[in-house]
Scaffold this motif. Structure first.
Motif, PDB file in Angstrom:
ATOM      1  N   VAL A  56       0.248   1.457   1.433  1.00  0.00           N
ATOM      2  CA  VAL A  56      -0.315   0.470   2.349  1.00  0.00           C
ATOM      3  C   VAL A  56       0.764   0.106   3.359  1.00  0.00           C
ATOM      4  CG1 VAL A  56      -1.334  -1.818   2.599  1.00  0.00           C
ATOM      5  CG2 VAL A  56      -1.872  -0.429   0.586  1.00  0.00           C
ATOM      6  N   ALA A  58       1.567  -2.230   6.768  1.00  0.00           N
ATOM      7  CA  ALA A  58       1.166  -3.340   7.635  1.00  0.00           C
ATOM      8  C   ALA A  58       2.149  -3.400   8.798  1.00  0.00           C
ATOM      9  CB  ALA A  58       1.165  -4.654   6.868  1.00  0.00           C
ATOM     10  N   ASN A  60       3.082  -5.288  12.238  1.00  0.00           N
ATOM     11  CA  ASN A  60       2.828  -6.543  12.938  1.00  0.00           C
ATOM     12  C   ASN A  60       3.755  -6.680  14.144  1.00  0.00           C
ATOM     13  OD1 ASN A  60       0.945  -7.709  10.879  1.00  0.00           O
ATOM     14  ND2 ASN A  60       2.775  -7.557   9.604  1.00  0.00           N
ATOM     15  N   ASP A  81      -4.550   3.515  12.105  1.00  0.00           N
ATOM     16  CA  ASP A  81      -5.228   2.225  12.163  1.00  0.00           C
ATOM     17  C   ASP A  81      -4.687   1.437  13.341  1.00  0.00           C
ATOM     18  OD1 ASP A  81      -7.043   0.173  10.702  1.00  0.00           O
ATOM     19  OD2 ASP A  81      -5.227  -0.933  11.217  1.00  0.00           O
ATOM     20  N   SER A  84      -6.935  -3.418  11.933  1.00  0.00           N
ATOM     21  CA  SER A  84      -7.453  -3.894  10.648  1.00  0.00           C
ATOM     22  C   SER A  84      -6.635  -5.040  10.068  1.00  0.00           C
ATOM     23  CB  SER A  84      -7.509  -2.749   9.630  1.00  0.00           C
ATOM     24  OG  SER A  84      -8.477  -1.801  10.013  1.00  0.00           O
ATOM     25  N   GLY A  85      -5.465  -5.315  10.636  1.00  0.00           N
ATOM     26  CA  GLY A  85      -4.671  -6.458  10.198  1.00  0.00           C
ATOM     27  C   GLY A  85      -5.112  -7.722  10.913  1.00  0.00           C
ATOM     28  N   GLU A  86      -4.294  -8.754  10.854  1.00  0.00           N
ATOM     29  CA  GLU A  86      -4.618 -10.006  11.532  1.00  0.00           C
ATOM     30  C   GLU A  86      -4.458  -9.833  13.039  1.00  0.00           C
ATOM     31  OE1 GLU A  86      -2.464 -13.302  10.045  1.00  0.00           O
ATOM     32  OE2 GLU A  86      -3.093 -13.026   7.965  1.00  0.00           O
ATOM     33  N   ASN A  89      -2.966  -6.642  14.939  1.00  0.00           N
ATOM     34  CA  ASN A  89      -2.027  -5.916  14.098  1.00  0.00           C
ATOM     35  C   ASN A  89      -2.734  -4.837  13.278  1.00  0.00           C
ATOM     36  OD1 ASN A  89       0.399  -7.348  14.811  1.00  0.00           O
ATOM     37  ND2 ASN A  89      -0.452  -9.104  13.706  1.00  0.00           N
ATOM     38  N   LEU A  91      -3.264  -2.447   9.796  1.00  0.00           N
ATOM     39  CA  LEU A  91      -3.168  -2.437   8.337  1.00  0.00           C
ATOM     40  C   LEU A  91      -3.843  -1.161   7.856  1.00  0.00           C
ATOM     41  CD1 LEU A  91      -2.420  -3.881   5.684  1.00  0.00           C
ATOM     42  CD2 LEU A  91      -4.691  -4.935   5.742  1.00  0.00           C
ATOM     43  N   GLU A 120       5.745  -3.516   7.092  1.00  0.00           N
ATOM     44  CA  GLU A 120       5.776  -3.784   5.656  1.00  0.00           C
ATOM     45  C   GLU A 120       5.168  -2.590   4.928  1.00  0.00           C
ATOM     46  OE1 GLU A 120       3.669  -7.396   5.029  1.00  0.00           O
ATOM     47  OE2 GLU A 120       4.955  -8.576   6.362  1.00  0.00           O
ATOM     48  N   SER A 212     -11.761  -7.014   1.286  1.00  0.00           N
ATOM     49  CA  SER A 212     -10.955  -7.861   2.162  1.00  0.00           C
ATOM     50  C   SER A 212     -11.823  -8.960   2.759  1.00  0.00           C
ATOM     51  CB  SER A 212     -10.307  -7.026   3.274  1.00  0.00           C
ATOM     52  OG  SER A 212     -11.280  -6.296   3.980  1.00  0.00           O
ATOM     53  N   ASP A 216      -9.492 -13.420   9.321  1.00  0.00           N
ATOM     54  CA  ASP A 216      -8.071 -13.445   8.978  1.00  0.00           C
ATOM     55  C   ASP A 216      -7.758 -14.643   8.090  1.00  0.00           C
ATOM     56  OD1 ASP A 216      -7.795 -11.245  10.568  1.00  0.00           O
ATOM     57  OD2 ASP A 216      -7.142 -12.370  12.326  1.00  0.00           O
TER      58      ASP A 216
END
Length: 334
Positions: A56, A58, A60, A81, A84-86, A89, A91, A120, A212, A216
């Protein structure tokens, strides 16, 4: 010397090098966090993986629209991707199909990121879910949650998740074989819970289920993830009656069709005070169908361009109530 063969090999090497410009590559250690600053350029990291691993990533940044890409040892883009993060960002959950060496590329939606970033990295062990069973996934503030199940090509399954805190969640299902997403849903289950109905598995092997929050936020409480085997629901002129709105708001039907023949799909609702939608999945970008409000009887004409099994979906806007629908398919005479 075979000059043609040498030239072909040289050109192939040039193409691989073009995919990866001469940038220093740091080796990823799962669990570590990496930071950097880019000036209209990209950063690259390398990592090795075994078949069946799940990584995984992440990515940002407050400065650019973050995007992460994964390339195999031949320079082929195999996973990516963007949002798909906040916020803007990235993910990416990357299930590994084949053991080997991989390159992760830090970039942006525009392709020329400028600014600082944080990457991350995690290597995650998904929770195993037995088919025709369920597991409780403790959130502990984690976001998202990862689980997996085994299936055979051609199996038909229902997959749904129930939040004990009534959180608005979504699920996606990805094949470990090729990294392709095969199913997703937001709120076709009870309330705002997701439900993927009558999914036909394309491959034999492992499938990754990601749970998920829709927005967010951190998940709280626990999530019950359920997987059950079922069958295709074939419908013809005799018709079939289903109840929607109790556990699932969507039903998937299968019709046997002849290429060029004309059909009418009829939906009869027990209540006239409802909203529902019919979508025919025939592979076209905008599949034929209809959406109606406060109509108890709907008929949709359809002429398929190919023969065989064709799915169509009845999607009921339940709003907390259940309703019976009778569906039939009739071939029109020439």
């Amino acid at each position: 010397m075979n000059y043609k063969r040498t030239l072909v090999a040289f050109l192939a090497l040039v193409l691989v090098l073009a995919a990866f410009p001469a940038l220093a590559q740091e080796t990823i250690v799962p669990g570590e966090t990496y930071t950097g600053t880019l000036e209209a350029s990209n950063a690259q990291y390398s990592f090795s993986a075994a078949a069946g691993d799940l990584f995984v990533f992440a990515l940002n940044s407050d400065d650019f629209d973050a995007k992460v890409e994964v390339y195999d040892g031949n320079g082929n883009l195999i996973a990516e991707d963007d949002d798909s993060g906040e916020g803007r960002n990235a993910l990416l959950a990357f299930p590994v199909a084949e053991a080997g060496d991989y390159t992760l590329r830090v970039t942006s939606w525009s392709g020329e990121p400028s600014g600082t970033y944080t990457l991350e990295t995690q290597q995650v062990t998904p929770v195993a879910v037995p088919v025709d069973g369920s597991v409780e996934l403790a959130t502990d503030g984690a976001n998202p949650l990862y689980a997996m199940f085994e299936g055979e090509a051609g199996d038909v399954v229902n997959v749904w998740a129930i939040s004990n805190n009534d959180e608005d969640t979504k699920i996606s299902i990805v094949s470990f074989n090729d990294g392709e997403q095969v199913g997703e849903d937001d709120d076709n289950g009870p309330g705002t819970n997701p439900y993927v109905r009558r999914l036909v598995l394309p491959n034999t092997g492992s499938y990754l289920v990601t749970v998920s929050p829709l927005f967010d936020r951190e998940l709280t409480g626990s999530i019950s993830l359920n997987i059950e085997t079922t069958d295709k629901l074939f419908v013809d002129e005799a018709g079939i009656t289903v109840t929607l709105g109790e556990l699932n708001e969507t039903e998937v039907f299968t019709m046997n069709a002849e290429s060029g023949a004309s059909y009418i799909i009829t939906i009869s609702s027990a209540s006239a005070d409802v909203s529902y939608r019919l979508e025919i999945r025939d592979g076209s970008f905008f599949g034929p169908g209809a959406s109606v409000n406060d109509i108890s009887l709907l008929g949709v004409g359809y002429t398929p361009s190919f023969g065989g099994e064709i799915e169509f979906v009845l999607d009921y806007s339940a709003f907390g109530s259940s309703n019976e629908f009778t569906v039939n398919v009739q071939q029109l005479s020439e």
